[in-house]
Write a protein that holds these residues in place. Sequence first.
Motif, PDB file in Angstrom:
ATOM      1  N   HIS A   1      -7.126   4.547  -2.905  1.00 13.62           N
ATOM      2  CA  HIS A   1      -5.750   4.738  -2.454  1.00 13.62           C
ATOM      3  C   HIS A   1      -4.666   4.609  -3.522  1.00 13.62           C
ATOM      4  O   HIS A   1      -3.501   4.749  -3.222  1.00 13.62           O
TER       5      HIS A   1
ATOM      6  N   GLY B   1      -1.471   4.249   4.008  1.00 14.53           N
ATOM      7  CA  GLY B   1      -2.572   3.412   3.508  1.00 14.53           C
ATOM      8  C   GLY B   1      -3.003   2.373   4.525  1.00 14.53           C
ATOM      9  O   GLY B   1      -2.486   2.315   5.643  1.00 14.53           O
TER      10      GLY B   1
ATOM     11  N   CYS C   1       0.849  -1.195   0.000  1.00 18.67           N
ATOM     12  CA  CYS C   1       0.000   0.000   0.000  1.00 18.67           C
ATOM     13  C   CYS C   1       0.881   1.240   0.000  1.00 18.67           C
ATOM     14  O   CYS C   1       2.100   1.146   0.176  1.00 18.67           O
TER      15      CYS C   1
ATOM     16  N   THR D   1      -3.908  -2.927  -1.098  1.00 16.30           N
ATOM     17  CA  THR D   1      -5.099  -2.313  -0.506  1.00 16.30           C
ATOM     18  C   THR D   1      -5.486  -1.110  -1.357  1.00 16.30           C
ATOM     19  O   THR D   1      -4.837  -0.067  -1.320  1.00 16.30           O
TER      20      THR D   1
ATOM     21  N   CYS E   1      -2.439  -0.713   4.793  1.00 18.92           N
ATOM     22  CA  CYS E   1      -1.452  -1.703   5.260  1.00 18.92           C
ATOM     23  C   CYS E   1      -0.369  -1.074   6.128  1.00 18.92           C
ATOM     24  O   CYS E   1       0.408  -1.769   6.760  1.00 18.92           O
TER      25      CYS E   1
END
Length: 426
Positions: free
Chosen positions: A226, A167, A163, A210, A169
């Motif tokens: 994202h 983000g 990510c 993600t 993760c």
Amino acid sequence: MRSKNLFLATVFVFLGLNLSASADTLYLKAGRMIDGLSDRAIDNPVVRIEDGRIAEVGRNNSLAIPGGVDVIDLGNRTILPGLMDAHVHLTSNHDDKGYRGLIVSLPRAAINGVANARKTLMAGFTTVRNVGADGFSDIALRDAINDGDVPGPRLLVSGPTICGTGGHCDNNFLPKEYNAQADGVANGPWAMRAKVRENIKYGADLIKITATGGVFSKGTTVGGRHFTMEELIAVVEEAHLRDLKVAAHAHGTEGIKYAIRAGVDSVEHASMLDGEAIQLAKDHGTFLSMDIYNTEYTLAEGEKTGALPENIEKERQVGTVQRESFRRAVEAGVKVVLGSDAAIYPHGDNGKQLSRMVRFGMTPMQAVKAATSLNAELFGRAQDVGAIEAGRYADIIAVDGDPLDDISILETVPFVMKGGVVYKNE
Ligand SMILES: [Zn+2]
């Protein structure tokens, strides 16, 4: 105490039968069979197993059992393929949410994985995808299971989730002076390609990204997209060059559509679907892995697990909507698989999702296939697992009664075989 005895008994069975696993031929007979492929159950199945694989499947007593061979007679139990879960986190526990996760070291996470892999296998799940673990602890766990050092399901593992900075993760819990950053953080197409290559170098079987914010991270919104399309395409292209699948976490509608258009193989959660997103999933053949059980657990128990108020609030935002999305996706004929997000709820309860899948629109047979042959297709393992069929591994479970009458009986699996080895027979 009871669980300790059960554990010891299980280890004994595991070790004991492992030694004799090379016994040439083994026959398994039962009252009924749901093979994971056929639309109807089959009576009086007999399965011949050779070297851990299914060699022949007889129905209605069509396969005679010769004298002098090993036979496991399961009486009138129903046998099914070992269950599969597309979305678990074996190295995390249900009660290490929020700031509690910060005190779990990577070695401790790996040991969590050992305990949770055993629970998952004993629950009848013989193949699962671990989607996201820092420090490549999931790869160590997979290898330990494959080496026969610890019992567990067949694992397909992603290594660290990829990510961008901040983000879903990333580690967003600590202030700047700690400079805490998760292993999978990368920004921009080439940095992300490098991260994919690194994950593959250290042994990943698939890539997890993600594509939106998530419920259990801090400071992300579930609707927020994202990645740029350029970044998503870079990850998908890089993974597909090496024949790895891409699993994209996405809750919000736009993030889901971007991920599907970029060519990901599965959308995880897929909470907020509209008509166009459902059509895109159909057109692209994208699998949806929708974790529709764990909402109940989070709303009831979330505060005790360390989850932050914002995490529970985000679960409220996606829970009901996701179940409605599930119903519409199933109705439209999208490939919806069982993916449960184990670690949000206690490991080993994976089977609880099956009854929710039936409650929200699947037939019991569809739910069984979503947890077996359809997951095998998503995993790229349709030759190996996901059905009781000649050529595939002898990953077979048995239950008392008929799951087509009452799907919830798959929450209590008394017999588990993986690769022809019996791990549980109560
Ligand atoms: Zn997850």
